[in-house]
Design a protein around this motif. Sequence first.
Motif, PDB file in Angstrom:
ATOM      1  N   CYS A  34      32.528   6.550  30.568  1.00 51.40           N
ATOM      2  CA  CYS A  34      32.468   8.009  30.665  1.00 51.40           C
ATOM      3  C   CYS A  34      33.218   8.642  29.494  1.00 51.40           C
ATOM      4  O   CYS A  34      34.322   8.207  29.133  1.00 51.40           O
ATOM      5  CB  CYS A  34      33.087   8.448  31.990  1.00 51.40           C
ATOM      6  SG  CYS A  34      33.064  10.225  32.259  1.00 51.40           S
TER       7      CYS A  34
ATOM      8  N   HIS B  30      34.672  11.401  29.424  1.00 49.83           N
ATOM      9  CA  HIS B  30      35.817  12.210  29.822  1.00 49.83           C
ATOM     10  C   HIS B  30      37.093  11.389  29.626  1.00 49.83           C
ATOM     11  O   HIS B  30      37.751  11.491  28.600  1.00 49.83           O
ATOM     12  CB  HIS B  30      35.659  12.683  31.274  1.00 49.83           C
ATOM     13  CG  HIS B  30      36.783  13.545  31.760  1.00 49.83           C
ATOM     14  ND1 HIS B  30      37.275  13.475  33.035  1.00 49.83           N
ATOM     15  CD2 HIS B  30      37.520  14.504  31.125  1.00 49.83           C
ATOM     16  CE1 HIS B  30      38.251  14.346  33.170  1.00 49.83           C
ATOM     17  NE2 HIS B  30      38.418  14.990  32.028  1.00 49.83           N
TER      18      HIS B  30
ATOM     19  N   PRO C 209      30.904   4.868  34.930  1.00 47.32           N
ATOM     20  CA  PRO C 209      30.058   5.569  35.903  1.00 47.32           C
ATOM     21  C   PRO C 209      29.239   4.593  36.749  1.00 47.32           C
ATOM     22  O   PRO C 209      29.067   3.427  36.406  1.00 47.32           O
ATOM     23  CB  PRO C 209      29.148   6.436  35.028  1.00 47.32           C
ATOM     24  CG  PRO C 209      29.878   6.572  33.723  1.00 47.32           C
ATOM     25  CD  PRO C 209      30.582   5.253  33.545  1.00 47.32           C
TER      26      PRO C 209
ATOM     27  N   TYR D 265      23.464   8.666  36.125  1.00 47.93           N
ATOM     28  CA  TYR D 265      24.759   7.993  36.262  1.00 47.93           C
ATOM     29  C   TYR D 265      25.781   9.014  36.759  1.00 47.93           C
ATOM     30  O   TYR D 265      25.804  10.158  36.306  1.00 47.93           O
ATOM     31  CB  TYR D 265      25.204   7.418  34.918  1.00 47.93           C
ATOM     32  CG  TYR D 265      24.238   6.394  34.367  1.00 47.93           C
ATOM     33  CD1 TYR D 265      24.247   5.074  34.817  1.00 47.93           C
ATOM     34  CD2 TYR D 265      23.283   6.760  33.419  1.00 47.93           C
ATOM     35  CE1 TYR D 265      23.349   4.140  34.321  1.00 47.93           C
ATOM     36  CE2 TYR D 265      22.377   5.832  32.925  1.00 47.93           C
ATOM     37  CZ  TYR D 265      22.417   4.524  33.378  1.00 47.93           C
ATOM     38  OH  TYR D 265      21.510   3.607  32.886  1.00 47.93           O
TER      39      TYR D 265
ATOM     40  N   CYS E 208      29.894   9.571  37.494  1.00 51.09           N
ATOM     41  CA  CYS E 208      31.250   9.051  37.301  1.00 51.09           C
ATOM     42  C   CYS E 208      32.098   9.375  38.533  1.00 51.09           C
ATOM     43  O   CYS E 208      32.301  10.552  38.867  1.00 51.09           O
ATOM     44  CB  CYS E 208      31.890   9.645  36.051  1.00 51.09           C
ATOM     45  SG  CYS E 208      33.524   8.929  35.735  1.00 51.09           S
TER      46      CYS E 208
ATOM     47  N   SER F 158      31.603  13.595  36.708  1.00 50.00           N
ATOM     48  CA  SER F 158      30.632  13.872  35.641  1.00 50.00           C
ATOM     49  C   SER F 158      29.296  13.204  35.946  1.00 50.00           C
ATOM     50  O   SER F 158      29.239  12.106  36.502  1.00 50.00           O
ATOM     51  CB  SER F 158      31.154  13.369  34.291  1.00 50.00           C
ATOM     52  OG  SER F 158      32.196  14.190  33.837  1.00 50.00           O
TER      53      SER F 158
ATOM     54  N   TYR G 155      25.388  12.173  34.354  1.00 54.91           N
ATOM     55  CA  TYR G 155      24.556  11.911  33.177  1.00 54.91           C
ATOM     56  C   TYR G 155      23.148  11.573  33.656  1.00 54.91           C
ATOM     57  O   TYR G 155      22.971  11.030  34.746  1.00 54.91           O
ATOM     58  CB  TYR G 155      25.091  10.708  32.396  1.00 54.91           C
ATOM     59  CG  TYR G 155      26.536  10.808  31.947  1.00 54.91           C
ATOM     60  CD1 TYR G 155      26.856  11.254  30.664  1.00 54.91           C
ATOM     61  CD2 TYR G 155      27.571  10.416  32.784  1.00 54.91           C
ATOM     62  CE1 TYR G 155      28.186  11.319  30.238  1.00 54.91           C
ATOM     63  CE2 TYR G 155      28.903  10.482  32.373  1.00 54.91           C
ATOM     64  CZ  TYR G 155      29.199  10.926  31.096  1.00 54.91           C
ATOM     65  OH  TYR G 155      30.511  10.991  30.678  1.00 54.91           O
TER      66      TYR G 155
ATOM     67  N   VAL H 151      24.843  14.093  29.227  1.00 53.06           N
ATOM     68  CA  VAL H 151      25.710  14.719  30.225  1.00 53.06           C
ATOM     69  C   VAL H 151      25.158  16.083  30.637  1.00 53.06           C
ATOM     70  O   VAL H 151      24.561  16.811  29.826  1.00 53.06           O
ATOM     71  CB  VAL H 151      27.150  14.829  29.674  1.00 53.06           C
ATOM     72  CG1 VAL H 151      27.239  15.869  28.549  1.00 53.06           C
ATOM     73  CG2 VAL H 151      28.136  15.143  30.788  1.00 53.06           C
TER      74      VAL H 151
ATOM     75  N   ALA I 240      33.147  15.652  31.503  1.00 52.85           N
ATOM     76  CA  ALA I 240      32.824  14.878  30.294  1.00 52.85           C
ATOM     77  C   ALA I 240      32.250  15.804  29.222  1.00 52.85           C
ATOM     78  O   ALA I 240      31.331  16.580  29.498  1.00 52.85           O
ATOM     79  CB  ALA I 240      31.834  13.775  30.626  1.00 52.85           C
TER      80      ALA I 240
ATOM     81  N   LEU J 210      26.863   9.906  26.763  1.00 48.89           N
ATOM     82  CA  LEU J 210      27.331   8.533  26.623  1.00 48.89           C
ATOM     83  C   LEU J 210      27.001   8.028  25.218  1.00 48.89           C
ATOM     84  O   LEU J 210      26.009   8.430  24.614  1.00 48.89           O
ATOM     85  CB  LEU J 210      26.661   7.626  27.665  1.00 48.89           C
ATOM     86  CG  LEU J 210      26.979   7.929  29.141  1.00 48.89           C
ATOM     87  CD1 LEU J 210      26.193   6.980  30.051  1.00 48.89           C
ATOM     88  CD2 LEU J 210      28.472   7.812  29.420  1.00 48.89           C
TER      89      LEU J 210
END
Length: 207
Positions: free
Chosen positions: A136, A138, A143, A162, A164, A169, A171, A177, A183, A187
Amino acid sequence: MNPEDLELGDRTLAVDLKRRRLLTNATTVVGAVGVAVLTVPFIGSLKPSQRALVAGAPVVVDFGKLEPGQQITVVWRGKPVWVLRRTQQMLADMESARHLERLRDPASDEQSQQPEYARNPARAINPDYLVTIAICTHLGCVPSFRPELAPADLGSDWIGGYFCPCHGSRYDLAGRVFKSMPAPLNLEIPPYRYLEDSRIEIGSDNA
Ligand code: FES
Protein backbone atom coordinates in the motif's frame (compact mmCIF):
# COMPACT_ATOMS: atom_id res chain seq x y z
CA MET A 1 -9.48 -20.38 2.34
CA ASN A 2 -7.38 -23.31 1.41
CA PRO A 3 -5.28 -22.65 -1.64
CA GLU A 4 -4.60 -25.63 -3.80
CA ASP A 5 -1.23 -26.48 -5.22
CA LEU A 6 -0.38 -26.18 -8.88
CA GLU A 7 2.77 -27.04 -10.75
CA LEU A 8 4.02 -23.87 -12.43
CA GLY A 9 7.22 -24.49 -14.30
CA ASP A 10 9.46 -26.61 -12.14
CA ARG A 11 8.13 -25.26 -8.87
CA THR A 12 5.06 -26.00 -6.87
CA LEU A 13 3.05 -22.88 -6.36
CA ALA A 14 0.14 -22.40 -4.10
CA VAL A 15 -2.48 -20.67 -6.15
CA ASP A 16 -5.86 -19.36 -5.27
CA LEU A 17 -8.15 -21.44 -7.45
CA LYS A 18 -11.46 -19.98 -6.49
CA ARG A 19 -13.39 -18.06 -9.10
CA ARG A 20 -13.86 -14.35 -8.96
CA ARG A 21 -17.28 -14.33 -7.39
CA LEU A 22 -16.26 -16.86 -4.77
CA LEU A 23 -13.04 -15.27 -3.71
CA THR A 24 -12.91 -13.59 -0.35
CA ASN A 25 -9.78 -12.05 1.02
CA ALA A 26 -7.70 -14.20 -1.21
CA THR A 27 -4.33 -14.86 0.32
CA THR A 28 -2.01 -16.09 -2.29
CA VAL A 29 1.24 -17.78 -1.84
CA VAL A 30 4.72 -17.38 -3.11
CA GLY A 31 5.75 -18.85 -6.37
CA ALA A 32 8.57 -17.91 -8.63
CA VAL A 33 11.35 -19.62 -10.40
CA GLY A 34 14.33 -18.96 -8.23
CA VAL A 35 12.36 -17.85 -5.19
CA ALA A 36 11.11 -20.44 -2.76
CA VAL A 37 10.36 -18.80 0.54
CA LEU A 38 8.60 -15.81 2.01
CA THR A 39 10.65 -15.80 5.16
CA VAL A 40 14.13 -14.66 4.34
CA PRO A 41 16.87 -15.89 6.67
CA PHE A 42 19.65 -13.62 7.78
CA ILE A 43 21.49 -12.49 4.73
CA GLY A 44 24.82 -13.64 6.09
CA SER A 45 23.64 -17.25 6.02
CA LEU A 46 22.55 -17.13 2.40
CA LYS A 47 24.41 -18.64 -0.50
CA PRO A 48 25.67 -16.17 -3.11
CA SER A 49 22.74 -16.73 -5.47
CA GLN A 50 20.28 -16.25 -2.62
CA ARG A 51 22.03 -13.07 -1.54
CA ALA A 52 21.72 -11.80 -5.11
CA LEU A 53 17.97 -12.43 -5.08
CA VAL A 54 17.48 -10.55 -1.83
CA ALA A 55 19.67 -7.71 -3.07
CA GLY A 56 17.57 -7.28 -6.16
CA ALA A 57 18.39 -9.81 -8.83
CA PRO A 58 15.61 -10.29 -11.38
CA VAL A 59 13.06 -13.00 -10.67
CA VAL A 60 11.60 -15.22 -13.38
CA VAL A 61 7.93 -16.12 -12.97
CA ASP A 62 6.20 -18.85 -14.96
CA PHE A 63 2.43 -18.37 -14.79
CA GLY A 64 1.39 -20.71 -17.59
CA LYS A 65 -1.17 -22.51 -15.43
CA LEU A 66 -2.76 -19.43 -13.97
CA GLU A 67 -6.44 -19.31 -14.91
CA PRO A 68 -8.54 -16.16 -15.42
CA GLY A 69 -9.30 -14.59 -12.07
CA GLN A 70 -6.39 -16.24 -10.26
CA GLN A 71 -3.49 -14.47 -8.64
CA ILE A 72 -0.11 -15.55 -7.32
CA THR A 73 2.36 -13.72 -5.13
CA VAL A 74 6.10 -13.80 -5.74
CA VAL A 75 8.96 -12.05 -3.96
CA TRP A 76 11.29 -9.57 -5.60
CA ARG A 77 13.79 -7.49 -3.66
CA GLY A 78 12.14 -8.73 -0.49
CA LYS A 79 8.78 -7.28 -1.57
CA PRO A 80 5.61 -9.19 -2.44
CA VAL A 81 4.62 -8.83 -6.08
CA TRP A 82 1.26 -9.93 -7.42
CA VAL A 83 0.69 -11.48 -10.82
CA LEU A 84 -3.05 -11.42 -11.54
CA ARG A 85 -4.63 -12.93 -14.60
CA ARG A 86 -7.61 -10.68 -15.21
CA THR A 87 -10.80 -11.86 -16.81
CA GLN A 88 -12.29 -10.02 -19.77
CA GLN A 89 -15.15 -8.96 -17.50
CA MET A 90 -12.69 -7.45 -15.00
CA LEU A 91 -11.07 -5.44 -17.78
CA ALA A 92 -14.41 -4.30 -19.16
CA ASP A 93 -15.69 -3.24 -15.73
CA MET A 94 -12.63 -1.05 -15.21
CA GLU A 95 -13.27 0.87 -18.44
CA SER A 96 -16.61 2.35 -17.44
CA ALA A 97 -16.71 6.14 -17.11
CA ARG A 98 -18.43 5.77 -13.75
CA HIS A 99 -15.52 3.73 -12.43
CA LEU A 100 -12.83 5.98 -13.87
CA GLU A 101 -14.27 9.09 -12.29
CA ARG A 102 -13.90 7.48 -8.87
CA LEU A 103 -10.13 7.06 -9.26
CA ARG A 104 -7.49 9.53 -8.18
CA ASP A 105 -5.09 8.93 -11.08
CA PRO A 106 -6.94 6.84 -13.69
CA ALA A 107 -4.50 7.61 -16.51
CA SER A 108 -1.40 6.85 -14.44
CA ASP A 109 -0.07 10.37 -14.81
CA GLU A 110 2.10 9.90 -11.73
CA GLN A 111 5.19 8.75 -13.56
CA SER A 112 7.01 7.35 -10.56
CA GLN A 113 4.50 4.56 -10.10
CA GLN A 114 5.06 2.57 -13.28
CA PRO A 115 7.47 2.15 -16.18
CA GLU A 116 6.43 3.98 -19.33
CA TYR A 117 5.32 0.74 -21.01
CA ALA A 118 2.79 0.20 -18.19
CA ARG A 119 1.38 3.69 -18.40
CA ASN A 120 -1.88 2.69 -20.04
CA PRO A 121 -5.41 1.91 -18.76
CA ALA A 122 -4.52 -1.66 -17.78
CA ARG A 123 -1.14 -0.60 -16.37
CA ALA A 124 0.44 -3.63 -17.99
CA ILE A 125 2.35 -4.86 -21.02
CA ASN A 126 -0.30 -7.49 -21.67
CA PRO A 127 -3.68 -6.26 -20.34
CA ASP A 128 -4.60 -9.78 -19.27
CA TYR A 129 -1.86 -9.84 -16.62
CA LEU A 130 -1.37 -7.28 -13.90
CA VAL A 131 2.08 -7.27 -12.29
CA THR A 132 2.22 -4.96 -9.29
CA ILE A 133 4.04 -4.52 -6.01
CA ALA A 134 1.68 -5.56 -3.22
CA ILE A 135 2.50 -2.72 -0.84
CA CYS A 136 0.00 0.00 0.00
CA THR A 137 1.29 3.45 -0.92
CA HIS A 138 0.03 4.90 2.36
CA LEU A 139 2.13 3.28 5.09
CA GLY A 140 3.21 0.03 3.55
CA CYS A 141 0.66 -2.60 4.55
CA VAL A 142 -0.16 -5.46 2.19
CA PRO A 143 -3.68 -5.00 0.80
CA SER A 144 -6.13 -7.88 0.46
CA PHE A 145 -7.16 -9.26 -2.92
CA ARG A 146 -10.92 -8.71 -3.14
CA PRO A 147 -12.04 -9.68 -6.65
CA GLU A 148 -15.65 -10.45 -5.78
CA LEU A 149 -18.51 -8.21 -6.88
CA ALA A 150 -20.43 -6.07 -4.37
CA PRO A 151 -19.45 -7.81 -1.12
CA ALA A 152 -21.37 -6.60 1.92
CA ASP A 153 -18.35 -4.96 3.54
CA LEU A 154 -17.21 -3.04 0.45
CA GLY A 155 -20.50 -1.91 -1.00
CA SER A 156 -22.76 -2.46 -3.97
CA ASP A 157 -20.54 -0.57 -6.40
CA TRP A 158 -17.42 -2.65 -5.69
CA ILE A 159 -16.30 -4.27 -8.96
CA GLY A 160 -13.29 -6.09 -7.56
CA GLY A 161 -9.98 -4.72 -6.42
CA TYR A 162 -7.63 -4.52 -3.47
CA PHE A 163 -8.49 -3.36 0.01
CA CYS A 164 -5.91 -2.27 2.55
CA PRO A 165 -6.99 -3.44 6.03
CA CYS A 166 -4.74 -0.97 7.86
CA HIS A 167 -6.53 2.31 7.07
CA GLY A 168 -9.05 1.37 4.41
CA SER A 169 -7.44 2.42 1.13
CA ARG A 170 -9.04 0.91 -1.95
CA TYR A 171 -7.48 0.11 -5.31
CA ASP A 172 -8.99 -1.33 -8.47
CA LEU A 173 -7.71 -4.39 -10.32
CA ALA A 174 -5.15 -2.23 -12.12
CA GLY A 175 -3.78 -1.05 -8.77
CA ARG A 176 -5.29 2.44 -9.18
CA VAL A 177 -6.23 4.11 -5.94
CA PHE A 178 -9.69 5.55 -5.41
CA LYS A 179 -10.21 9.22 -4.55
CA SER A 180 -10.30 10.35 -0.91
CA MET A 181 -8.25 7.42 0.37
CA PRO A 182 -5.33 7.60 2.81
CA ALA A 183 -3.06 6.17 0.09
CA PRO A 184 -1.77 8.99 -2.13
CA LEU A 185 -0.65 6.98 -5.16
CA ASN A 186 -1.48 4.01 -7.33
CA LEU A 187 0.28 0.77 -6.51
CA GLU A 188 3.75 0.59 -7.99
CA ILE A 189 4.38 -1.46 -11.12
CA PRO A 190 7.88 -2.97 -11.09
CA PRO A 191 10.05 -3.15 -14.19
CA TYR A 192 9.46 -6.42 -16.00
CA ARG A 193 9.64 -8.01 -19.42
CA TYR A 194 8.21 -11.02 -21.18
CA LEU A 195 10.53 -13.92 -21.90
CA GLU A 196 7.68 -16.00 -23.37
CA ASP A 197 3.90 -15.67 -23.45
CA SER A 198 3.59 -17.02 -19.91
CA ARG A 199 7.01 -16.19 -18.46
CA ILE A 200 8.14 -12.82 -17.25
CA GLU A 201 11.26 -11.53 -15.60
CA ILE A 202 10.63 -9.03 -12.83
CA GLY A 203 13.42 -6.59 -12.16
CA SER A 204 14.63 -6.04 -15.68
CA ASP A 205 13.05 -4.73 -18.86
CA ASN A 206 13.78 -3.77 -22.42
CA ALA A 207 13.30 -0.06 -21.90
S1 FES B 1 -1.19 1.39 4.97
FE1 FES B 1 -2.78 1.03 3.54
S2 FES B 1 -4.26 2.47 4.05
FE2 FES B 1 -2.68 2.88 5.46
